[in-house]
Enzyme design. Sequence first.
Site, PDB file in Angstrom:
ATOM      1  N   SER A   1       0.803  -1.222   0.000  1.00 59.30           N
ATOM      2  CA  SER A   1       0.000   0.000   0.000  1.00 59.30           C
ATOM      3  C   SER A   1       0.837   1.274   0.000  1.00 59.30           C
ATOM      4  O   SER A   1       0.326   2.345  -0.322  1.00 59.30           O
ATOM      5  CB  SER A   1      -0.947   0.009   1.201  1.00 59.30           C
ATOM      6  OG  SER A   1      -0.232   0.165   2.411  1.00 59.30           O
TER       7      SER A   1
ATOM      8  N   LYS B   1       0.868   4.753   6.843  1.00 58.18           N
ATOM      9  CA  LYS B   1       0.350   5.557   5.743  1.00 58.18           C
ATOM     10  C   LYS B   1       1.025   6.923   5.789  1.00 58.18           C
ATOM     11  O   LYS B   1       1.792   7.239   6.688  1.00 58.18           O
ATOM     12  CB  LYS B   1      -1.171   5.748   5.846  1.00 58.18           C
ATOM     13  CG  LYS B   1      -1.986   4.459   5.915  1.00 58.18           C
ATOM     14  CD  LYS B   1      -1.975   3.665   4.632  1.00 58.18           C
ATOM     15  CE  LYS B   1      -2.801   2.378   4.770  1.00 58.18           C
ATOM     16  NZ  LYS B   1      -2.672   1.498   3.586  1.00 58.18           N
TER      17      LYS B   1
END
Length: 303
Positions: A78, A156
């Site tokens: 990701s 993230k």
Amino acid sequence: MEFDFSAILLGLTVLFGVVWGLDRLFLYKKRKARLDASGDEYRDPMPVDWARSLFPVVLVVLLLRTFVAEPFRIPSGSMMPTLDVGDFILVNKFAYGLRLPAFNNKFVQLGEPRRGDVVVFRFPGYLCFDGGKLVRSGDMSCNNPHAPIPQQNWIKRVIGLPGDSIEVHGSDLVINGKPVTDDEVGPYVGNPQRSVDEIMLNMGATVWTEHLHRDDGSAVNHMIARMPAYTTPNTIPNDRVPSKVPKGCYLVMGDNRNDSLDGRWWGCMPEQNLAGKAFLIWMSWKGWGTGGVDFSRIGTIIH
């Protein structure tokens, strides 16, 4: 099986400290006097000896992991191309303040995340409607809004700060009314023998340099990947995620913009869930037969 390693370290530290401390307070003198009187060589009982030996070791590890730096391994794609599957990273645990181990309550304020920071945090759960009210759940499908949230650490990039107005339309970001600019670098280059690379190559992934501007005028220039053929990401605002980032929350997204389950789906990341700021790749393992150790990534500073 999920477990909290910090909680385990804290529990062991307390256990060894209590065993060693109670022995020294109530049992040590009598035992030593008895052995001295009999002429026997003094030795601590095995449980006490283990507690005495392991207590300082476990305590040091706990303090280092809690207040200095903690290692993590990247399990998914990701954050590609910034972070690859198999990267081992170090996370600065004091960048955003000191927190109690296991409980994660902040007791010393040292700073706040800035736009563009790569952060590690405890997954806050999916946003689900329960009788018209939004709740956090561990069930992605929201069939069970009260499902327990897994104790997982996610990584993230911070896109939106508290009070920011964020709009996301496909691959286009607008922050506080200003479009985020980017420049195309070229097609993604990877090893088709690795499953994560194979998906990106088959989907025609491209690499871009994104320019995230901070409030102080500086910019974070970092790589992102796009592959529109793979999936269409959620827009912001949507029925669960408002445009304005709430107080005490941060909107985070993965750099692999079409293959990241992030704030576009589950909303903002609460400040109390922060674990630290990622700053260094200290090892990178691509797997047997698909690259082995990637020495070119070792020592890379994370931007």
